[in-house]
Write an enzyme that holds these catalytic residues in place. Structure first.
Site, PDB file in Angstrom:
ATOM      1  N   CYS A  35       0.852  -1.110   0.044  1.00  0.00           N
ATOM      2  CA  CYS A  35      -0.089  -0.104  -0.055  1.00  0.00           C
ATOM      3  C   CYS A  35       0.978   1.130  -0.035  1.00  0.00           C
ATOM      4  O   CYS A  35       2.137   1.125   0.350  1.00  0.00           O
ATOM      5  CB  CYS A  35      -0.972   0.096   1.321  1.00  0.00           C
ATOM      6  N   HIS A  42      28.217 -36.404 -18.875  1.00  0.00           N
ATOM      7  CA  HIS A  42      27.620 -37.460 -20.105  1.00  0.00           C
ATOM      8  C   HIS A  42      27.528 -36.667 -21.283  1.00  0.00           C
ATOM      9  O   HIS A  42      26.468 -36.990 -22.095  1.00  0.00           O
ATOM     10  CB  HIS A  42      26.039 -38.013 -19.404  1.00  0.00           C
ATOM     11  N   GLU A  93      17.390 -21.775 -11.094  1.00  0.00           N
ATOM     12  CA  GLU A  93      16.845 -20.273 -10.849  1.00  0.00           C
ATOM     13  C   GLU A  93      17.987 -19.285 -11.273  1.00  0.00           C
ATOM     14  O   GLU A  93      17.888 -18.340 -12.038  1.00  0.00           O
ATOM     15  CB  GLU A  93      16.244 -20.251  -9.616  1.00  0.00           C
ATOM     16  N   ASN A 104      -1.140   0.577   6.155  1.00  0.00           N
ATOM     17  CA  ASN A 104      -0.179  -0.411   5.263  1.00  0.00           C
ATOM     18  C   ASN A 104       0.358  -1.407   6.169  1.00  0.00           C
ATOM     19  O   ASN A 104       1.099  -1.153   7.293  1.00  0.00           O
ATOM     20  CB  ASN A 104       0.875   0.393   4.710  1.00  0.00           C
ATOM     21  N   GLY A 105      -0.278  -2.865   5.933  1.00  0.00           N
ATOM     22  CA  GLY A 105       0.563  -3.979   6.719  1.00  0.00           C
ATOM     23  C   GLY A 105      -0.700  -4.811   6.992  1.00  0.00           C
ATOM     24  O   GLY A 105      -1.683  -5.101   6.527  1.00  0.00           O
ATOM     25  N   LYS A 118      18.163 -16.320 -13.917  1.00  0.00           N
ATOM     26  CA  LYS A 118      18.228 -15.182 -13.473  1.00  0.00           C
ATOM     27  C   LYS A 118      19.394 -14.467 -14.546  1.00  0.00           C
ATOM     28  O   LYS A 118      19.180 -13.196 -14.992  1.00  0.00           O
ATOM     29  CB  LYS A 118      18.718 -14.803 -12.223  1.00  0.00           C
ATOM     30  N   LYS A 174       6.163  -8.803 -17.429  1.00  0.00           N
ATOM     31  CA  LYS A 174       6.234  -9.450 -15.970  1.00  0.00           C
ATOM     32  C   LYS A 174       5.129 -10.310 -15.855  1.00  0.00           C
ATOM     33  O   LYS A 174       5.111 -11.257 -15.022  1.00  0.00           O
ATOM     34  CB  LYS A 174       5.692  -8.216 -15.317  1.00  0.00           C
ATOM     35  N   GLU A 221      18.452 -14.045 -18.218  1.00  0.00           N
ATOM     36  CA  GLU A 221      17.125 -12.861 -18.763  1.00  0.00           C
ATOM     37  C   GLU A 221      17.597 -11.350 -18.363  1.00  0.00           C
ATOM     38  O   GLU A 221      17.287 -10.695 -19.069  1.00  0.00           O
ATOM     39  CB  GLU A 221      15.876 -13.294 -17.745  1.00  0.00           C
ATOM     40  N   ARG A 235       4.455   1.454  -6.652  1.00  0.00           N
ATOM     41  CA  ARG A 235       4.636   0.279  -5.513  1.00  0.00           C
ATOM     42  C   ARG A 235       3.358  -0.727  -5.845  1.00  0.00           C
ATOM     43  O   ARG A 235       3.230  -1.798  -5.121  1.00  0.00           O
ATOM     44  CB  ARG A 235       4.082   1.019  -4.016  1.00  0.00           C
ATOM     45  N   TRP A 295      -3.081  -2.403  -1.743  1.00  0.00           N
ATOM     46  CA  TRP A 295      -2.450  -3.640  -2.411  1.00  0.00           C
ATOM     47  C   TRP A 295      -3.221  -4.649  -1.349  1.00  0.00           C
ATOM     48  O   TRP A 295      -2.752  -4.817  -0.362  1.00  0.00           O
ATOM     49  CB  TRP A 295      -0.921  -3.442  -2.322  1.00  0.00           C
TER      50      TRP A 295
HETATM   51  C1  F6R Z   1      11.782 -14.846 -14.168  1.00  0.00           C
HETATM   52  C2  F6R Z   1      10.327 -14.525 -13.985  1.00  0.00           C
HETATM   53  C3  F6R Z   1       9.222 -15.592 -15.064  1.00  0.00           C
HETATM   54  C4  F6R Z   1       8.033 -15.781 -14.260  1.00  0.00           C
HETATM   55  C5  F6R Z   1       7.126 -16.655 -14.957  1.00  0.00           C
HETATM   56  C6  F6R Z   1       5.893 -16.916 -14.058  1.00  0.00           C
HETATM   57  O1  F6R Z   1      12.297 -13.893 -13.499  1.00  0.00           O
HETATM   58  O2  F6R Z   1       9.772 -13.665 -13.514  1.00  0.00           O
HETATM   59  O3  F6R Z   1       9.782 -16.862 -15.169  1.00  0.00           O
HETATM   60  O4  F6R Z   1       8.588 -16.630 -12.944  1.00  0.00           O
HETATM   61  O5  F6R Z   1       6.819 -15.987 -16.007  1.00  0.00           O
HETATM   62  O6  F6R Z   1       5.194 -15.883 -13.772  1.00  0.00           O
HETATM   63  P1  F6R Z   1       4.128 -15.991 -12.497  1.00  0.00           P
HETATM   64  O7  F6R Z   1       4.974 -16.357 -11.458  1.00  0.00           O
HETATM   65  O8  F6R Z   1       3.590 -14.528 -12.404  1.00  0.00           O
HETATM   66  O9  F6R Z   1       3.087 -17.057 -13.072  1.00  0.00           O
END
Ligand code: F6R
Length: 614
Positions: free
Chosen positions: A2, A509, A486, A103-104, A490, A609, A493, A28, A77
């Site tokens: 929030c 292998h 992971e 907020n919280g 990271k 996103k 990307e 935010r 939020w």
């Molecule tokens: C990588 C990343 C993506 C998401 C994927 C799933 O940093 O952000 O690989 O993890 O697109 O997204 P959500 O979790 O929103 O379903």
């Protein structure tokens, strides 16, 4: 998360001012917005709130846009209750004389609400916040004024908050208080400001007091008084803001990704909050699943995409070790078309930060059609996946703005660990003492992550050299392999360097053929039982002149700069929980390599996103 703004002073149209300031907190994330103002002559509290974007609210203000007087505004939020007009803040007491924004999370709101209902209060929202404003009203009956009533009410709530309160009883005053959530005061001449973050007040002042946990504040146009909740005076230093607005919205960091990496001690705490009892047992008041239902599941399937899928990989290892039950992890886009073996004896755990990923949503529907019970682990409250799943656990990571996911991943892990411990407890697989020991380790993670973050300068330096690598491998075994996946995602990307994760034992292998000078291999060695095997794998790499970086627990004597080029040492916890500590340096490594290469870190090319297409 929030957003909060507040204003006391003589300017005309304080409503517009607090809403303009709120606009600077839009980064935010929010789903609804509202404002309250105490109009000075014959003081009256007027509130207006609307679901959706701030424009919905500002477009409906009418004459209220020109109102002056002490004003507070809020972007919500959602955590408790859907994002709609009624659940938006400010909330008011039964008399409508007090308005409050928050907020919280108020953890004990259900108990408090039961008492207040019995005392005759009526509620108009599903939020935890509204409980607090009614509690203040109740305490007013036995207090000598608003301030005492507010202090008394706050002493009865548990949880995290920053709050602001206005009332027609004291029209020129805003009361505020803070525990875990951020709150600052902007100091003006004959006026003062409140906000969740510095950018909100920068148009008016660069002199700021950053409040600390436990601070209780009274502001008037000419005075700021800070005390403890019990009333002992406190002094906070004035901070002179030299940043520009864009840097300020990132908390002084260059990018949201780095800011969000650094938020992880707090977000992990937020995920744990309310899920752990005083005796360290796991509780999920939000789950309706009975013990009988849990015992009825003979398999667990976990479905997700990308980073969330990698969190699922960690959970698979954990659940199989803990629950001794087959766990399958599937990429959602594969699961949905694979005619999955799922029935009414299956618990399907669906993981998603956004709650809107099209493939994951389709997989959830497929699992439901086939009779599985679906449990969603989601960050965004009220999202499609959260609405459609049978059960939901929110991760409470707050909005993640960087496309590359960081804090969402670690909070997903914490939620998934808690789910595993909860099931084990319900099934009597673990006694209370053992559960308590594990919970104690989870509670130690925020401080340990804060320790890992101190590696930042070392990792930044390392990244300068590694940014010249042509390709990366990330190797690990068991839990480490899941983290390696992971870490590779990271890096690729945000840096656009090719990176691949491999189960360390698989290198020989085939992929070992690719190891040569210029290729960097990051080796995870945090799993005690697999440590010796991992050492052999490291030797396979260095013998082929690949650059090797090792990630080990502090105190590890087996790997040092005689055997590899660089060693990153991280604090130690139970092997099961090491992924949370192991990923943080990898997030930083990806970030600093991308920064060294001048990449568009927060919005990497070709990525979005929330992926709402198949
Ligand atoms: C990588 C990343 C993506 C998401 C994927 C799933 O940093 O952000 O690989 O993890 O697109 O997204 P959500 O979790 O929103 O379903």
């Amino acid at each position: 998360m929030c957003g909060i703004t507040g204003y006391v002073g003589g300017r005309a149209s304080s409503v517009r001012l607090v809403l303009d300031n709120l606009k600077r907190l839009e980064y935010r994330g929010y789903d609804s917005a509202g404002v309250a103002v105490v109009t000075p002559n014959s003081p009256t509290v007027t509130v207006m709130k609307k679901a959706g974007k701030l424009a919905n609210l500002t477009g409906s203000l009418g004459d209220l846009a020109f109102a002056s007087g002490a004003a507070i505004a809020h972007t919500r939020w959602a955590t408790h209750g859907r994002p709609n007009d009624g659940n938006a803040h400010p909330h008011t007491d039964c008399s409508g004389r007090i308005a409050l924004i928050h907020n919280g999370i108020i953890e004990n709101y259900l108990d408090l609400k039961d008492d207040l209902l019995a005392q005759g209060h009526t509620f108009s929202s599903d939020t935890d916040t509204e409980v607090l404003v009614h509690l203040i009203e109740e305490r007013l009956k036995t207090s000598d004024g608003l301030e005492t009533a507010l202090r008394s009410a706050l002493a009865s709530v548990t949880g995290a908050y920053s709050i602001c309160v206005v009332s027609e009883m004291e029209p020129d005053v805003i009361y505020a208080a803070k525990t875990a959530s951020p709150l600052i005061i902007g100091l003006g001449e004959g006026e003062n400001f409140l906000a969740s973050d510095i950018p909100a007040v920068m148009e008016y002042t660069r002199r700021v007091l950053v409040l600390e946990d436990g601070d209780f504040v009274k502001i008037t146009p000419d005075q700021v008084t800070i005390t403890t909740l019990e009333g002992a005076p406190l002094q906070r230093d004035v901070f002179a803001v030299t940043w520009d607005v864009s840097t300020a919205s990132k908390g002084g960091y260059d990018h949201f990704m780095l800011k969000e990496i650094h938020e992880q001690p707090q977000t992990i705490r937020d995920t744990l909050r309310g899920r752990v009892s005083d005796t360290n047992q796991v509780m999920f008041p939000e789950l309706k699943l009975s013990r009988e239902q849990l015992l009825n599941f003979n398999r667990i399937v976990i479905v997700a995409c990308g980073t969330a899928y990698h969190a699922g990989m960690v959970a698979k290892h954990f659940y199989e070790a803990l629950l001794r039950r087959p766990v399958e992890v599937s990429v959602a886009s594969e699961f949905r078309y694979s005619d999955p073996i799922v029935d009414q004896h299956t618990l399907a755990i669906i993981i998603s930060q956004s709650g809107e990923t099209a493939d994951t949503l389709a997989a959830l529907r497929e699992a439901k059609v086939k009779g599985a019970t679906t449990l969603a682990v989601v960050n965004v409250v009220g999202s499609s996946i959260a609405r459609e799943a049978d059960e939901v656990i929110y991760t409470y990571a707050g909005p993640e703005i960087s496309v590359a996911s960081t804090k969402a991943y670690t909070t997903q892990l914490v939620a998934l660990y808690l789910v595993g411990l909860f099931i084990a407890e319900q099934e009597n697989r673990l006694g209370p003492t053992v559960v308590s020991d594990y919970v104690e380790l989870l509670k130690a993670l925020p401080a340990q992550v804060a320790e890992v973050l101190k590696l930042g300068p070392e990792i930044k330096e390392l990244a300068q050299g590694l940014s010249k690598s042509s390709s990366f491998f990330f190797l690990g075994r068991g839990f480490d392999y899941a983290v390696a996946m992971e870490a590779a995602l990271k890096l690729k990307e945000v840096s656009y360097i090719h990176a691949e994760a491999y189960a360390a034992g698989e290198m020989k292998h085939g992929p070992l053929a690719l190891v040569e000078p210029g290729v960097t291999v990051v080796c995870f060695a945090t799993q005690s039982a697999l440590y010796d095997k991992m050492l052999s794998n490291v030797k396979e790499i260095t013998a082929r002149d690949g650059g090797a970086v090792a990630l080990v627990k502090e105190g590890d004597e087996g790997l040092d700069t005689r055997s590899v080029d660089s060693v990153l040492r991280i604090p130690s916890t139970h092997d099961w929980f090491m992924p949370i500590l192991a990923i943080v340096p990898m997030q930083m490594l990806a970030y600093y390599i991308a920064a060294a290469l001048g990449r568009e870190i927060d919005q990497p090319r070709n990525l979005a996103k929330s992926v709402t297409v198949e």
